[in-house]
Scaffold this motif. Structure first.
Motif, PDB file in Angstrom:
ATOM      1  N   ILE A   6       0.856  -1.190   0.000  1.00 24.27           N
ATOM      2  CA  ILE A   6       0.000   0.000   0.000  1.00 24.27           C
ATOM      3  C   ILE A   6       0.892   1.240   0.000  1.00 24.27           C
ATOM      4  CG2 ILE A   6      -2.133  -0.905   1.017  1.00 24.27           C
ATOM      5  CD1 ILE A   6      -1.129  -0.108   3.775  1.00 24.27           C
ATOM      6  N   ASN A   7       0.434   2.298  -0.673  1.00 22.14           N
ATOM      7  CA  ASN A   7       1.170   3.568  -0.662  1.00 22.14           C
ATOM      8  C   ASN A   7       0.932   4.327   0.628  1.00 22.14           C
ATOM      9  OD1 ASN A   7       2.329   3.335  -3.224  1.00 22.14           O
ATOM     10  ND2 ASN A   7       0.465   4.070  -4.216  1.00 22.14           N
ATOM     11  N   VAL A   8      -0.274   4.118   1.174  1.00 26.48           N
ATOM     12  CA  VAL A   8      -0.703   4.858   2.352  1.00 26.48           C
ATOM     13  C   VAL A   8      -1.759   3.979   3.004  1.00 26.48           C
ATOM     14  CG1 VAL A   8      -2.485   6.082   1.013  1.00 26.48           C
ATOM     15  CG2 VAL A   8      -1.623   7.102   3.112  1.00 26.48           C
ATOM     16  N   ASP A   9      -1.886   4.038   4.333  1.00 26.46           N
ATOM     17  CA  ASP A   9      -2.907   3.167   4.919  1.00 26.46           C
ATOM     18  C   ASP A   9      -4.284   3.837   4.868  1.00 26.46           C
ATOM     19  OD1 ASP A   9      -3.160   4.829   7.123  1.00 26.46           O
ATOM     20  OD2 ASP A   9      -2.396   3.385   8.577  1.00 26.46           O
ATOM     21  N   ASP A  10      -5.310   3.136   5.326  1.00 24.92           N
ATOM     22  CA  ASP A  10      -6.682   3.622   5.157  1.00 24.92           C
ATOM     23  C   ASP A  10      -7.077   4.678   6.181  1.00 24.92           C
ATOM     24  OD1 ASP A  10      -7.196   2.045   2.906  1.00 24.92           O
ATOM     25  OD2 ASP A  10      -7.613   0.303   4.154  1.00 24.92           O
ATOM     26  N   GLU A  11      -6.071   5.139   6.970  1.00 22.61           N
ATOM     27  CA  GLU A  11      -6.279   6.300   7.833  1.00 22.61           C
ATOM     28  C   GLU A  11      -5.454   7.465   7.334  1.00 22.61           C
ATOM     29  OE1 GLU A  11      -5.065   4.107  11.536  1.00 22.61           O
ATOM     30  OE2 GLU A  11      -7.011   4.824  12.193  1.00 22.61           O
ATOM     31  N   GLY A  12      -4.807   7.285   6.160  1.00 21.97           N
ATOM     32  CA  GLY A  12      -4.004   8.352   5.573  1.00 21.97           C
ATOM     33  C   GLY A  12      -2.591   8.418   6.096  1.00 21.97           C
ATOM     34  N   ASN A  13      -2.174   7.417   6.887  1.00 22.85           N
ATOM     35  CA  ASN A  13      -0.829   7.453   7.447  1.00 22.85           C
ATOM     36  C   ASN A  13       0.188   6.784   6.530  1.00 22.85           C
ATOM     37  OD1 ASN A  13      -1.336   8.865   9.898  1.00 22.85           O
ATOM     38  ND2 ASN A  13      -2.366   7.016  10.663  1.00 22.85           N
ATOM     39  N   ALA A  14       1.417   7.333   6.539  1.00 23.23           N
ATOM     40  CA  ALA A  14       2.503   6.776   5.730  1.00 23.23           C
ATOM     41  C   ALA A  14       2.715   5.321   6.125  1.00 23.23           C
ATOM     42  CB  ALA A  14       3.782   7.570   5.970  1.00 23.23           C
ATOM     43  N   ALA A  15       2.868   4.463   5.129  1.00 23.37           N
ATOM     44  CA  ALA A  15       3.016   3.037   5.380  1.00 23.37           C
ATOM     45  C   ALA A  15       4.432   2.620   5.019  1.00 23.37           C
ATOM     46  CB  ALA A  15       1.995   2.261   4.552  1.00 23.37           C
ATOM     47  N   GLY A  16       5.178   2.180   6.027  1.00 20.98           N
ATOM     48  CA  GLY A  16       6.567   1.775   5.791  1.00 20.98           C
ATOM     49  C   GLY A  16       6.805   0.358   6.250  1.00 20.98           C
ATOM     50  N   THR A  17       7.934   0.159   6.926  1.00 23.95           N
ATOM     51  CA  THR A  17       8.297  -1.169   7.414  1.00 23.95           C
ATOM     52  C   THR A  17       8.143  -1.194   8.931  1.00 23.95           C
ATOM     53  OG1 THR A  17       9.896  -1.343   5.628  1.00 23.95           O
ATOM     54  CG2 THR A  17      10.116  -2.914   7.433  1.00 23.95           C
ATOM     55  N   THR A  18       7.344  -2.117   9.432  1.00 29.26           N
ATOM     56  CA  THR A  18       7.188  -2.291  10.873  1.00 29.26           C
ATOM     57  C   THR A  18       8.049  -3.478  11.288  1.00 29.26           C
ATOM     58  OG1 THR A  18       4.894  -1.564  10.583  1.00 29.26           O
ATOM     59  CG2 THR A  18       5.479  -2.491  12.721  1.00 29.26           C
ATOM     60  N   ARG A  19       8.988  -3.245  12.201  1.00 26.35           N
ATOM     61  CA  ARG A  19       9.898  -4.320  12.615  1.00 26.35           C
ATOM     62  C   ARG A  19       9.286  -5.045  13.801  1.00 26.35           C
ATOM     63  NH1 ARG A  19      14.601  -3.563   9.816  1.00 26.35           N
ATOM     64  NH2 ARG A  19      15.642  -5.124  11.078  1.00 26.35           N
ATOM     65  N   LEU A  20       8.795  -6.247  13.559  1.00 23.18           N
ATOM     66  CA  LEU A  20       8.114  -6.998  14.616  1.00 23.18           C
ATOM     67  C   LEU A  20       9.130  -7.658  15.544  1.00 23.18           C
ATOM     68  CD1 LEU A  20       5.363  -8.748  12.438  1.00 23.18           C
ATOM     69  CD2 LEU A  20       5.306  -6.492  13.483  1.00 23.18           C
TER      70      LEU A  20
END
Lengths: 442, 473
Positions: free
Chosen positions: B300-314
């Motif tokens: 996704i380019n952006v999430d469905d709340e309009g927030n920047a979507a990057g890499t989440t390190r779990l």
């Protein structure tokens, strides 16, 4: 026939399909009001409320077929959508088996008032829904051992839905229905750091069919607390009892391959087995669309066919497939209906505790986790949790286990059916007992 | 401000501003309005003819109001001011206080990444191009092996966009294409039947279907079906499990992914609820949820709340690092949103969800891993999985695999469910290869009644022991 704005707009859509070049068409319109309140740990978590609508069209265009749906009902948009859909159909290969059903199948609808709409629906207000959700939590937290509860999520939801079906060779129908549900999910803290969860739900087409929130909330909490101390059991071949609430999972794996598309495409382990014994004589169930207030009740099906009762299994023998008119033409058989309505089981005369007393050693499955059943071969492998049965009584909780086998063998080993059909699903499954089931664990 | 895509539906700055004002009329902390238009078309082959097509148009809008961790939500298919105001007032009722003022000016968010650039937009692809593609796949599948008796092919494409506008004044529009091709094969041998298939999916246009990809679809669908004639169930019980590179990422999705979605942790119902900063795996284990793989189904380019979507390190070097957040959970934890707020459609408020979940390459060699197993199973392809968030138990269903005996792949196995417990399975990941592959299949994740497209990947991995739902011993 009565009329409604929805029926009018559905008729208009069917006429539009013909005007744009369809030889014949089926139009289905729907309109629903859905409200849902979720409550968690002392306050409202979410309220969702909406009136939603849509339209589906089956278009038959000079021997070709396309099925489309849209929620964009602005008149110009709809007109363009139907034009594009007809144009798409014209590009396809002709299919001689595609046409609307024989109108003779529309006739003979049962003359019974199914009572699917609760007239008191409009009186249900947001304060009542909120009170139900609040009561569910209070009940869950009132049971002995409640200090181990980490979180309680409860909910109350209801729907009022109306649909219309218009088929251009002579069928028109409308139906309205309501349903009401309450539910509770409880998470508890175990000594080993696990946080097992369990739930309970109750509902029906009429508000008076819903159990008291106190009963449902307590049941969810008791179920969750009973999961404390869950351990994996040993791998073994054992008797498996499946709780009425959970049995729908395994019955669905048997009924899926009865669909005519699976039969005609040879993706079914019961293909060619009409009239053959698939299960033990205890496997005996009827599809019954005419149950008053039934969750799956209807006077006509999705193709407009007059709904009738028919046997699916009689004393273990497969009597009918679930088939729509398209695959019937391909198979050259007479149609029943494409989808299950309500299942009516030939029940046993014993309760679950009595059945467990009798089977002495085994496992009572109270929930499935993942897994699958191969509709073509009947091979299945399913994750399970439940309780060990020792000396005819429930013993320690077990989990992280698996059952596997083949459906054609499993149903022959059905040795008992309970007297306790699950009321909160149209499948109405009772407790089922199977001998000689492979469990995998330690 | 220039609204691009949704202008055609009469969406204007004034319409959005009035809706947001009504949404905050009872004092909510935050409001957003989410427009969606999605046009899906599929064409299918059965019994040798391209004789069926489906089209579905979804147009609708959802209005959300947030007060603390509480959500009010309303939605409609009727994109007009009166209908939107009714939704807004419904959602507003979650709060009960004086009205809040809304921003004077809306502004279009700039600088979104372009993770799914289109060469051939689906709006421009005529049926005359799609139909021969599926017809040819049908013929090639039959030609590939005389045991093939039935073939089904479906080609699906989606075009459309979302527009999210919120009470901070931010407006985001994103066009979100998708395509999926599914080839299913039924084969017969000596009166026995087996069925299997292969599917590929991505956020891409018609150019997705390169000759190499189409070759692979036919080859894999037929090979994965015909090998089933030689396959049987593995034994039942605990044994080492080796997961092949690629779709085995289903292990991560179920064993840790869902449990790391912050809503479950905020509520204290996840088995990972108090484990941030604690070691959960060997130091060579790194797991991410990534919005960025170009053209991936889960991108996704952006999430469905309009927030920047990057890499989440779990998981970072074996230590549990970051939950996946939506705006509500990020506020609860006092952290920045991670771009994991996703929704199935305008009918639903967003929830923390996965995008493309995978494990980074590790220090072992694939051959070394297989050689290390005396008796276990090698899992190659999967159909589905599930997890119980709090108990931590999870499963994945293996469609194709092999027995491993004395360090070698021997008899093919099929149709077996593998079950484990999340934290325990992670601890038991004791070998990780360097051959990371992100699967190209059409995975869909379900949660709370909402389905979203996802991707998953894994290098070859050994789990020292899991329970295999086979038969016998």
């Amino acid at each position: 026939m009565s009329t409604s704005p929805l029926l009018e707009s559905t008729r208009t859509a069917a006429r539009l399909a013909l005007k744009k070049g369809a030889t014949e068409a089926a139009a289905g319109g729907w309109l629903a009001r859905h409200v849902e309140v979720t409550w968690r740990d002392g306050k409202i978590e979410k309220v969702s409320e909406a009136t939603t609508r849509g339209l589906a069209l089956d278009l038959y265009v000079e021997g070709r077929y396309t099925a489309v749906s849209t929620s964009d009902l602005r008149p110009e948009a709809l007109e363009r959508f139907v034009e594009d859909s007809v144009a798409l159909a014209r590009k396809l290969a002709p299919d001689p088996h595609r046409c609307l059903p024989d109108p003779a199948l529309y006739r003979g609808q049962a003359e019974v008032d199914l009572q699917l709409e609760d007239p008191t629906h409009a009186a249900l207000d947001s304060a009542t829904r909120r009170r139900l959700a609040e009561e569910l939590e209070a009940a869950a937290r009132s049971v002995p051992g409640a200090d181990k509860i980490l979180s309680v999520t409860t909910g109350a939801s209801d729907t009022r839905a109306e649909s219309a079906l218009v088929q251009t060779n002579g069928f028109e129908g409308t139906r309205r229905g309501t349903d009401f549900w309450i539910s509770a999910e409880v998470t508890v803290k175990d000594a080993d750091g696990r946080r097992p969860e369990e739930s309970a739900a109750s509902g029906g087409r009429f508000r008076d069919r819903v159990e008291p929130s106190e009963t449902v909330g307590k049941r969810a909490a008791e179920r969750a607390l009973h999961r404390l101390g869950t351990k994996k059991g040993d791998s073994a071949v054992m008797t498996m009892a499946v709780d009425a609430r959970s049995a729908g999972r395994i019955v669905a794996a048997l009924l899926g391959p009865l669909g005519a598309a699976s039969i005609q495409q040879k993706r079914s382990f019961v293909e060619g087995k009409l009239g053959a014994a698939i299960g033990s004589p205890l496997l005996d169930l009827t599809d019954d669309p005419l149950v008053v207030r039934g969750l799956g009740s209807r006077l006509y099906d999705g193709e407009g066919l007059a709904a009738r009762r028919f046997p699916v299994f009689e004393a273990g023998v497969l009597r009918n497939y679930y088939d729509d008119t398209y695959y019937d033409r391909k198979l050259g058989i007479a149609p029943t209906t494409a989808r299950t309505s309500n299942l009516s089981w030939r029940l046993g005369d014993r309760s679950q505790p009595e059945l467990l007393r009798e089977l002495k050693e085994g496992i009572l499955v109270t929930g499935f986790l993942g897994g699958n059943s191969n509709g073509t071969t009947g091979d299945f492998s399913l994750g399970v949790r439940g309780f060990r049965i020792r000396n005819g009584a429930l013993a320690e909780p077990v989990g992280e286990m698996n059952v596997s086998g083949n459906q054609l063998e499993l149903w022959k080993r059905l040795t008992a059916v309970g007297n306790d059909p699950y009321r909160y699903s149209a499948m109405g499954t009772p407790t089922l007992v199977f001998e000689g089931v492979q469990f995998a664990g330690n | 401000m220039q609204i691009r895509y949704f202008e055609r539906f009469g969406v204007t700055e004034a319409l959005i501003a009035e809706t947001l004002a009504a949404a905050l009329s009872r004092g909510g902390d935050h409001a957003d309005v989410y427009f969606q238009h999605r046009v899906a078309t599929d064409v299918g082959v059965e019994d040798g003819a391209v004789n069926r097509a489906h089209a579905a148009v979804e147009l609708g809008v959802g209005v959300r109001v947030v007060k603390g961790a509480q959500t009010g939500y309303g939605y409609t298919e009727d994109v007009t001011l009166p209908a939107l105001l009714e939704c807004a007032r419904t959602a507003a009722a979650i709060a009960d206080g004086p009205s809040r003022t809304t921003p004077a000016r809306l502004h279009l968010a700039a600088g979104l990444p372009d993770r799914y650039p289109l060469v051939r937009r689906w709006e421009d692809v005529r049926p005359d191009e799609k139909l021969p593609l599926v017809a040819a796949l049908n013929e090639r599948a039959f030609a590939a092996d005389p045991r093939v008796k039935k073939v089904n092919v479906y080609l699906r494409d989606e075009s459309g966009a979302i527009l999210m506008a919120d009470s901070s004044g931010r407006v985001v529009e994103d066009e979100q294409p998708m395509t999926l091709l599914f080839l299913s094969v039924l084969a017969e041998q000596n009166g026995r039947r087996e069925q299997n298939g292969y599917n590929v999916a991505g956020r891409a246009g018609f150019e997705f279907y390169s000759p190499e990809r189409l070759d692979r679809v036919v080859r894999e669908a037929v090979a994965r079906t015909t090998i089933l004639f030689e396959a049987g169930p593995p034994p039942a019980g605990e044994m080492p499990v080796v997961l092949a590179a690629g779709s085995s990422g289903i292990l991560l999705h179920e064993a840790i992914g869902h449990g790391m979605e912050a809503d479950f942790n905020r509520k204290g119902v996840s088995i990972y609820a108090d484990k941030i900063g604690k070691p959960v795996a060997r130091p060579f284990v790194n797991i991410v949820d990534d919005a960025a793989p170009p053209g991936a189904r889960g991108a996704i380019n952006v999430d469905d709340e309009g927030n920047a979507a990057g890499t989440t390190r779990l998981v970072e070097n074996g230590v549990l690092a970051t939950y996946m957040h939506d705006a509500i959970s990020a506020k609860h934890y006092g952290v920045s949103p991670t771009g994991n707020g996703r929704r199935e459609s305008y009918r639903h408020p967003p929830l923390p969800r996965m995008r493309a979940t995978y494990m980074l390459p590790g220090p072992h060699e694939t051959e070394e891993i297989i050689k290390s197993v005396k008796r276990g199973i090698y899992c190659a392809n999967f159909s589905n999985g599930q997890v119980a968030i709090g108990a931590g138990d999870f499963t994945f269903y293996v469609k194709n695999g092999f027995l491993i005996e004395d360090g070698k792949l021997t008899r093919p196995v099929k149709d077996v469910n593998v079950i484990g417990n999340g934290p325990q399975a992670l601890e038991r990941v004791d070998m990780v290869s360097n051959d990371l592959a992100i699967d190209e299949g059409g995975w869909t994740c379900g949660k709370d009644g909402q389905s979203v497209p996802v991707s998953q990947g894994l290098p070859t991995v050994r789990v020292s022991s899991m329970t295999v739902g086979g038969r016998g011993s």
